[in-house]
Design a protein around this motif. Structure first.
Motif, PDB file in Angstrom:
ATOM      1  N   LYS A 191       0.826  -1.214   0.000  1.00 55.83           N
ATOM      2  CA  LYS A 191       0.000   0.000   0.000  1.00 55.83           C
ATOM      3  C   LYS A 191       0.858   1.261   0.000  1.00 55.83           C
ATOM      4  O   LYS A 191       0.667   2.165  -0.821  1.00 55.83           O
ATOM      5  CB  LYS A 191      -0.933  -0.003   1.208  1.00 55.83           C
ATOM      6  CG  LYS A 191      -2.047  -1.029   1.149  1.00 55.83           C
ATOM      7  CD  LYS A 191      -2.917  -0.950   2.399  1.00 55.83           C
ATOM      8  CE  LYS A 191      -4.016  -1.996   2.364  1.00 55.83           C
ATOM      9  NZ  LYS A 191      -4.863  -1.954   3.583  1.00 55.83           N
ATOM     10  N   TRP A 244      -5.533   6.070   3.004  1.00 57.61           N
ATOM     11  CA  TRP A 244      -5.865   4.907   2.165  1.00 57.61           C
ATOM     12  C   TRP A 244      -7.145   4.241   2.669  1.00 57.61           C
ATOM     13  O   TRP A 244      -8.015   3.875   1.861  1.00 57.61           O
ATOM     14  CB  TRP A 244      -4.706   3.915   2.190  1.00 57.61           C
ATOM     15  CG  TRP A 244      -4.917   2.683   1.351  1.00 57.61           C
ATOM     16  CD1 TRP A 244      -5.710   1.619   1.630  1.00 57.61           C
ATOM     17  CD2 TRP A 244      -4.332   2.418   0.065  1.00 57.61           C
ATOM     18  NE1 TRP A 244      -5.657   0.679   0.634  1.00 57.61           N
ATOM     19  CE2 TRP A 244      -4.816   1.143  -0.349  1.00 57.61           C
ATOM     20  CE3 TRP A 244      -3.437   3.087  -0.758  1.00 57.61           C
ATOM     21  CZ2 TRP A 244      -4.434   0.556  -1.544  1.00 57.61           C
ATOM     22  CZ3 TRP A 244      -3.057   2.507  -1.962  1.00 57.61           C
ATOM     23  CH2 TRP A 244      -3.556   1.253  -2.343  1.00 57.61           C
ATOM     24  N   TYR A 248     -10.315   3.760   0.339  1.00 54.98           N
ATOM     25  CA  TYR A 248     -10.567   2.416  -0.177  1.00 54.98           C
ATOM     26  C   TYR A 248     -11.106   1.423   0.856  1.00 54.98           C
ATOM     27  O   TYR A 248     -11.407   0.279   0.537  1.00 54.98           O
ATOM     28  CB  TYR A 248      -9.273   1.832  -0.780  1.00 54.98           C
ATOM     29  CG  TYR A 248      -8.719   2.712  -1.890  1.00 54.98           C
ATOM     30  CD1 TYR A 248      -9.330   2.763  -3.135  1.00 54.98           C
ATOM     31  CD2 TYR A 248      -7.573   3.477  -1.685  1.00 54.98           C
ATOM     32  CE1 TYR A 248      -8.833   3.553  -4.144  1.00 54.98           C
ATOM     33  CE2 TYR A 248      -7.067   4.283  -2.688  1.00 54.98           C
ATOM     34  CZ  TYR A 248      -7.682   4.313  -3.920  1.00 54.98           C
ATOM     35  OH  TYR A 248      -7.190   5.111  -4.921  1.00 54.98           O
TER      36      TYR A 248
END
Length: 249
Positions: A191, A244, A248
Motif C-alpha cells: 500500500k 488509504w 478504499y
C-alpha cells in the motif's frame, strides 16, 4: 539528553555524508572508495584532513581548492547536510537506535547516493542499487514478508514496463527503477509503495516540464523522485495509511 542524541546523530550523519560524496564520485567511475585519499579533481592535490571536515571544510575553503583555486561544488556540503538530517529524521521516527535504525538509515543513505548518481549519469550502478534492495529485506523483523513484497513490487513494475514500452515503442522504465521498486516494497509494504510511487510522479511533474521545455530533454532521472516519495511515505506512514483506509476502506 534527547537534544544531545540528535546533535550526535547529526554529526555522525554528516561524516557519513562525506563518505557518500566519495561513493557518488568514484563508484560510477569504477574507482576504489577506500584509496587513494581524496584529492582535488582539477590539480590532483591531496586534500588536507582539516579541509575535509564535513560542511566546515567547504566553508573554510570558501568553496575553492586550497591549492589551485578550482571551484568545489556546493553539492558536497549539501549531501553532508542531507545525510545528517536523515540520521536525525529516522531517529525521530523510530525513537530508538537499534539494528533496524541502522539498516533503515543505510537504505535511505544509499538511495541518496543513487539519486545523485542518477542526476549525473541518468543511470545507476547495480552494486549500490542491489545493496539497498538487500538491506531492505532486513529493514524489519519480518524478513519473509519484506522479501515477498519486494518481489510483488518488482514484478508489477516489470509488467508495467513491458506494456508501456510496447505501446510507446521505446524503453519506458529503467531496470534501476524496478530494483528501487523492490526496495520500496520491502521497506514500505504494498500500500505505502503505491502511495510512494504516486508521490514520486507528482514531485516529478514540474521538474519534468522544466527539463523538457527549458533543456529540450525528455529524459528525467526518476530515481531521485522515487527516493523522495519513498521517504515521505515511510516517514508519514500513519497519515497515508489512514488516508488509504478512508479512500478504499
Amino acid at each position: 539528553m534527547e537534544i544531545y542524541t540528535y546533535i550526535v546523530l547529526f554529526l555522525l550523519g554528516i561524516c557519513i555524508g562525506s563518505f557518500l560524496n566519495v561513493v557518488i564520485y568514484r563508484v560510477p567511475l569504477n574507482k576504489s572508495i577506500i584509496s587513494p585519499p581524496s584529492s582535488c579533481p582539477a590539480c590532483d592535490q591531496k586534500i588536507k584532513p582539516w579541509h575535509n571536515i564535513p560542511i566546515l571544510g567547504w566553508l573554510i575553503l570558501k568553496g575553492k581548492c586550497a591549492n589551485c583555486g578550482a571551484k568545489i561544488s556546493i553539492r558536497y556540503p549539501i549531501i553532508e547536510f542531507l545525510t545528517g538530517l536523515l540520521a536525525v529524521a529516522i531517529y525521530y521516527k523510530m525513537q530508538t537506535i537499534d539494528i533496524f535504525y541502522l539498516v533503515n538509515f543505510a537504505i535511505f543513505a544509499t538511495l541518496l547516493a543513487l539519486s545523485m548518481i542518477d542526476f549525473d549519469y541518468k543511470a545507476v550502478p547495480d552494486s549500490l542499487n542491489l545493496l539497498a534492495l538487500t538491506l531492505a529485506f532486513f529493514s524489519s523483523a519480518d524478513i519473509i514478508e519484506n522479501f515477498k513484497n519486494a518481489l510483488l513490487m518488482m514484478g508489477g513494475m516489470s509488467l508495467i514496463r513491458f506494456y508501456v514500452s510496447y505501446l510507446i515503442k521505446k524503453e519506458a522504465m529503467g531496470e534501476g527503477d524496478i530494483i528501487v521498486a523492490g526496495t520500496m516494497g520491502a521497506v514500505l509494504g504494498i500500500k505505502l509503495s503505491l502511495i510512494a510511487i504516486f508521490l514520486a510522479a507528482v514531485l516529478a511533474i514540474i521538474p519534468s516540464l522544466y527539463n523538457r521545455f527549458a533543456n529540450k530533454d525528455i529524459e528525467l532521472p526518476f530515481i531521485p523522485f522515487l527516493a523522495m516519495g519513498m521517504f515521505l511515505a515511510w516517514f508519514f506512514d500513519s497519515y497515508f495509511l489512514e488516508l488509504w483506509s478512508k479512500l478504499y476502506g
